[in-house]
Write an enzyme that holds these catalytic residues in place. Structure first.
Site, PDB file in Angstrom:
ATOM      1  N   HIS A 107      25.396  42.061  -5.910  1.00 26.37           N
ATOM      2  CA  HIS A 107      26.297  43.210  -5.664  1.00 26.37           C
ATOM      3  C   HIS A 107      25.742  44.460  -6.362  1.00 26.37           C
ATOM      4  O   HIS A 107      25.745  45.553  -5.807  1.00 26.37           O
ATOM      5  CB  HIS A 107      27.683  42.943  -6.250  1.00 26.37           C
ATOM      6  CG  HIS A 107      28.531  42.008  -5.441  1.00 26.37           C
ATOM      7  ND1 HIS A 107      28.845  42.244  -4.131  1.00 26.37           N
ATOM      8  CD2 HIS A 107      29.153  40.848  -5.776  1.00 26.37           C
ATOM      9  CE1 HIS A 107      29.633  41.255  -3.686  1.00 26.37           C
ATOM     10  NE2 HIS A 107      29.825  40.398  -4.666  1.00 26.37           N
TER      11      HIS A 107
ATOM     12  N   GLU B 206      26.703  38.370  -8.894  1.00 27.63           N
ATOM     13  CA  GLU B 206      27.137  39.739  -9.229  1.00 27.63           C
ATOM     14  C   GLU B 206      25.925  40.672  -9.279  1.00 27.63           C
ATOM     15  O   GLU B 206      26.028  41.847  -8.930  1.00 27.63           O
ATOM     16  CB  GLU B 206      27.900  39.762 -10.560  1.00 27.63           C
ATOM     17  CG  GLU B 206      29.150  38.860 -10.618  1.00 27.63           C
ATOM     18  CD  GLU B 206      30.157  39.068  -9.496  1.00 27.63           C
ATOM     19  OE1 GLU B 206      30.203  40.183  -8.935  1.00 27.63           O
ATOM     20  OE2 GLU B 206      30.875  38.102  -9.154  1.00 27.63           O
TER      21      GLU B 206
HETATM   22 ZN   LIG Z   1      31.075  38.724  -4.594  1.00 28.92          ZN
END
Ligand SMILES: [Zn+2]
Length: 498
Positions: free
Chosen positions: A268, A265
């Site tokens: 991201h 994450e």
């Molecule tokens: Zn992902």
């Protein structure tokens, strides 16, 4: 209307849309993190009302007039504004083809469906989710008929997450993966297994939270703009580049699950936080597609996060937080964290077998949308494919068909982006290494050169280019899945002494 006047109206319109998305996203995020269980119905109503306002804004006569005018005059615009207008014009026309009542009804169904999935997974009861899944499939089929009437439904769904992606291109990619990786996985399965017992034990959540903070620091995530919370299923959401949230899920018996969620994450979040400032309050101020997004998250999770250099870098912190690792060597940790073995749960799968989890979902989605598979038969077909590809029995639907939230939120056609993103990342590493000393950066404990390359070639562009164009600019060559295959073959041949 003068061009300058139209452009300032365009700016105001985008800021308003971003504000609506901020509110909608935050209510959604609150539902997954902090809201009490009984708040779901109330939240659903609020989301439906706000979605209606958002729909009206993007299809109002003033918006249509503005975008029509700018679209007609696009030759007079600079590159960025031409791209903004092109994207908004296409999106507006997609939206206008969907009747407002149906659009609002879909938002309501979506919220109910996610709530039903949460309950179904918790109670391990597929029957609670099944009627909603059926409605979500029908609703998405209808939405695609409105929005992209020229494309076959599943192609339209793929195109939604990766502009230009078709079933034909996906098939070609997955054929390569199947042909090249299935024999490698069989060879790994036949080799003596790696010992990963050091990953299991008791790892207090308070200590794991400290690990999350440390990992985010190593990745150079700016904590003034990137927050972390805890949810059933980890995810990232960005309201603007200045307010990005990641989530994780702690398992007390194994620290590595949350560790790799945070790194994934975090990848991201780095992308979400780094579009150029001038794109921030525009429709281009976010990642361009799901597979480019996954190329960033999976690059960090696996290519960096599971490399020898990275594990050597973070090992002292792991030993400090978790005394049971005190006697475990860097090399033993590296091997344990790279153990490859068929498993039930996608988000906990190793780097090598992961793409088979995606392949299974890709095949199931196509059957569901082609009408070859009913929601009644879905769990049995899911279990059959896990037996066929991974050689394992699925004991419960919670660890089977109910494990992912994607279908409950209407994210059909999304899964292939995880596998494609992994493959893009492997080719990026190859190109990055021509100018960046990746191993040196890890040895020095300073990941700035790696982030610098990603920012320069991917992050700063936000949504300025189509994914295929961006990728080819960054790679200096067309995408070639052989880089991914070679990366995995080299890594696992060495690790398992094949
Ligand atoms: Zn992902």
């Amino acid at each position: 209307m003068e061009i300058q006047e139209a452009l300032s109206k365009l700016d105001a319109l985008q800021r308003k849309m971003i504000a609506y998305n901020h509110a909608l996203g935050l209510i959604d995020y609150d539902g997954a993190t902090a809201a009490p269980a009984g708040a779901a119905a109330n939240r659903t109503e609020t989301l439906a009302l706000l979605s209606e306002e958002s729909y009206k804004l993007s299809t109002s006569p003033e918006t249509v007039e503005l975008l029509d005018f700018l679209h007609e005059n696009s030759a007079a615009l600079d590159e960025t504004h031409r791209r903004i207008v092109g994207n908004m014009y296409d999106e507006m026309n997609d939206m206008r083809r969907v009747p407002m009542a149906e659009y609002v009804e879909y938002q309501r169904l979506n919220a109910q469906s996610q709530d039903a999935w949460h309950q179904a997974k918790e109670k391990d009861d597929y029957a609670l989710f099944k009627p909603y899944l059926e409605k979500m499939i029908a609703a998405n089929r209808q939405l695609m008929r409105y929005m992209k009437p020229d494309l076959p439904t599943y192609d339209a769904l793929l195109d939604r997450y990766e502009k230009g992606l078709t079933r034909e291109r996906c098939d070609a990619f997955f054929d390569t993966v199947r042909q090249e990786l299935v024999p490698l996985i069989h060879a790994v399965n036949a080799a003596p297994q790696v010992d990963d017992s050091c990953l299991f034990g008791h790892f207090p959540i308070a200590e794991q939270r400290k690990l999350s903070d440390y990992l985010m620091d190593v990745m150079k995530l700016d904590r003034a703009h990137v927050g972390i919370a805890e949810t059933e299923h980890p995810f990232t959401t960005a309201f603007t580049k200045y307010d990005v949230r990641i989530t994780t899920h702690y398992h007390e018996n194994n620290f590595s699950y949350s560790m790799y969620s945070v790194i994934h994450e975090g990848g991201h979040a780095l992308y979400d936080a780094h579009p150029a400032d001038e794109l921030a309050y525009t429709v281009l101020g976010c990642g361009v597609s799901m597979s480019i997004h996954e190329s960033q998250s999976r690059f960090y999770e696996n290519i960096i996060g599971r490399s020898r250099g990275y594990i050597r870098l973070i090992a002292p912190k792991l030993r400090e937080l978790f005394p049971s690792l005190a006697e475990v060597s860097d090399e033993a940790l590296y091997r344990a964290l790279n153990k490859a073995m068929p498993s039930l749960v996608r988000t906990e799968a190793d780097e090598l077998t992961y793409c088979l989890h995606i392949l299974i979902r890709y095949e199931l989605e196509q059957k569901l949308f082609d009408g070859q598979l009913s929601v009644d038969d879905l769990p049995a077909e899911w279990n059959r494919l896990y037996r066929e590809y991974l050689g394992i029995e699925v004991p419960t639907d919670r660890e089977g068909v109910l494990q992912d939230m994607h279908w409950s939120g209407g994210l059909f056609g999304y899964f292939p982006s995880y596998a494609l993103g992994s493959a893009y990342g492997a080719q990026m590493l190859h190109v990055m290494k021509q100018t960046v000393d990746v191993d040196g950066a890890l040895a020095a404990g300073d990941l700035s050169p790696i982030n610098g390359w990603l920012e320069e070639h991917i992050w700063k562009y936000g949504g300025l280019y189509d994914p295929g164009v961006l990728l080819e600019k960054a790679l200096g060559a067309p995408f070639d899945p052989q880089y991914y295959v070679r990366y995995l073959r080299d890594k696992y041949t060495e690790l398992y002494g094949l």
